[in-house]
Write an enzyme that holds these catalytic residues in place. Structure first.
Site, PDB file in Angstrom:
ATOM      1  N   SER A   1       0.806  -1.709  -0.245  1.00 22.85           N
ATOM      2  CA  SER A   1       0.146  -0.201  -0.110  1.00 22.85           C
ATOM      3  C   SER A   1       0.444   1.427  -0.325  1.00 22.85           C
ATOM      4  CB  SER A   1      -0.841  -0.338   1.332  1.00 22.85           C
ATOM      5  OG  SER A   1       0.205  -0.068   2.201  1.00 22.85           O
TER       6      SER A   1
ATOM      7  N   ASP B   1      -3.041   7.958   7.728  1.00 27.50           N
ATOM      8  CA  ASP B   1      -4.084   7.391   9.134  1.00 27.50           C
ATOM      9  C   ASP B   1      -3.164   6.075   9.450  1.00 27.50           C
ATOM     10  OD1 ASP B   1      -2.693   5.149   6.930  1.00 27.50           O
ATOM     11  OD2 ASP B   1      -4.866   4.550   6.132  1.00 27.50           O
TER      12      ASP B   1
ATOM     13  N   HIS C   1      -0.528   4.544   7.088  1.00 30.69           N
ATOM     14  CA  HIS C   1       0.063   5.470   6.061  1.00 30.69           C
ATOM     15  C   HIS C   1       0.590   7.164   6.437  1.00 30.69           C
ATOM     16  CE1 HIS C   1      -2.765   2.050   4.431  1.00 30.69           C
ATOM     17  NE2 HIS C   1      -1.709   2.016   4.103  1.00 30.69           N
TER      18      HIS C   1
END
Ligand SMILES: *[C@@H]1O[C@H](CO)[C@@H](O)[C@H](O)[C@H]1NC(C)=O
Ligand SMILES: *[C@@H]1O[C@H](CO)[C@@H](O)[C@H](O)[C@H]1NC(C)=O
Ligand SMILES: *[C@@H]1O[C@H](CO)[C@@H](O)[C@H](O)[C@H]1NC(C)=O
Length: 377
Positions: A49, A342, A345
């Site tokens: 991610s 978040d 990340h």
């Protein structure tokens, strides 16, 4: 009903995304790439991610491994693209510095025509081990063996095998992988770390990364870019794992990341000796992010520990967007003052700084060498 709404919403977002790509990015850059297939240096992106630009929008998974809903994407794109950030990722900035357009996700419909400048295969939640979040992500092995192979075959078909091989050997191959292999045992309460010693587990992860690199090398790839693992125990989402904790870093995870990073350095060093023409750039993401956590002010940030989006202590609960089981979440006003977007990340503003230092780091020490990315373009 809920699912249908989500699907409709994600369709609309994908359409908007395609439209915006067509309107703003492809006309000039796309054309110049098509005219310069013989010289273009593509960027091929693999991993998790930190680099996924939207592949997980198109797989059968859950919102835990997706970011195609508000407020993801709010800062730069003004709509959620599937990137796990408020805006662009490190790979988006690297593409920009290399004068490439945004690199399309492999699974984005209408994908192949834009593949001369590179392809993004990364998938949020993916690891080097196929067992990591199995069934909800595209494992590195699938990205490299199946998806990359399809692109290589397509290029051969379009350009002939000689030109295709030339294009692939000029290309730059960028990786972010491993984080989920170490996070998943903690997040899924699996006991895999009881059945293996830490160093056995690290050897297995790095062993798989090594064999995947060899496979990509066989297809013609020569220039590899790696970022090592960040301090995994110091993410907002991992500071809150120990219920008796006081919010200090989860040492067990941070030390696994350190072990992994040492093993990765060594593996790359060995590959350079083994494989003719193999070149690599290794960036010390761990040291750089650690500095940013501990001294946010030095980097123009106000907050280095808490996330901008999420809930609970450090906003470490992974609820950003309200679609992962918990509808409630808090959102800060100024993401550009935060290191973390978040629970896991980083913000666009942090990624931008990191990408700038990765690209050409003449004066900083977060460089494990031997090449810089700018050397490769
Ligand atoms: C894009 O990639 C997917 C993934 O395999 C493939 O099935 C699809 O045919 C591709 N789309 C185009 C237009 O080539
Ligand atoms: C790759 O990972 C698997 C588990 O997914 C493991 O059994 C295998 O030994 C690993 N391969 C290498 C070369 O380390
Ligand atoms: C938090 O707890 C750890 C381990 O119990 C301890 O080493 C550390 O000093 C504590 N930190 C604070 C700020 O209280």
């Amino acid at each position: 009903m809920k699912l249908m709404m989500a699907n409709i919403a994600s369709c609309i977002f994908s359409l908007l995304y395609l439209l915006s790509l067509t309107l703003f990015f492809s006309p000039t850059l796309g054309r110049s790439i098509n005219n310069n297939k013989k010289h273009v240096i593509g960027l091929f992106i693999f991993g998790d991610s930190f680099l996924d630009a939207g592949n997980n929008n198109y797989i059968n998974t859950t919102p835990h491994d997706q970011a195609n809903f508000f407020p993801y994407g709010q800062t730069y794109f003004n709509f959620p693209t599937g990137r796990f950030s408020d805006g662009r990722l490190i790979s988006d900035f690297i593409a920009e510095y290399a004068n490439l357009p945004l690199i399309p996700p492999f699974l984005q419909p209408g994908n192949y025509t834009q593949f001369y400048g590179g392809v993004n295969f990364a998938s949020g939640g993916a690891g080097a081990l196929v067992e990591t979040f199995e069934g909800s992500v595209i494992p590195l092995k699938t990205q490299a063996r199946d998806h990359f192979k399809k692109v290589a075959t397509w290029l051969e078909h379009k350009l002939g095998s000689y030109e295709a091989k030339m294009l692939l050997s000029r290309g730059v191959y960028m990786f972010s992988i491993g984080t989920n292999d170490y996070l998943s045992p903690f997040l899924t309460q699996s006991d895999v770390l009881n059945s293996f010693s830490h160093s056995q587990y690290v050897d297995m992860v790095v062993g798989n990364i090594t064999s995947i690199i060899k496979g990509i090398y066989k297809k013609g790839a020569r220039k590899f870019v790696f970022m090592n693992l960040p301090p995994l125990g110091c993410l907002p989402g991992t500071r809150i794992i120990k219920s008796d904790g006081n919010g200090s870093c989860l040492q067990q995870l941070s030390s696994l990341a350190k072990l992994h990073n040492q093993a990765l350095s060594l593996a790359l060093f060995k590959l350079e000796k083994q494989l003719k023409g193999f070149k690599y750039s290794l960036y010390d993401f761990n040291a750089d992010v650690t500095q940013m956590i501990n001294h946010p002010f030095k980097y123009g940030l106000k907050e280095g520990k808490s996330a901008c989006c999420g809930s609970g202590a450090f906003r470490g609960e992974y609820s950003c967007g309200g679609k992962r089981g918990n509808k409630h979440f808090e959102l800060c006003d100024k993401p550009n003052e935060y290191l973390f977007w978040d629970s896991y990340h980083l913000t666009e503003s942090a990624y931008k700084q990191l990408a700038t230092r990765m690209w050409a780091y003449t004066t900083n020490s977060h460089f494990l060498g031997p090449y810089t990315i700018s050397d490769f373009f």
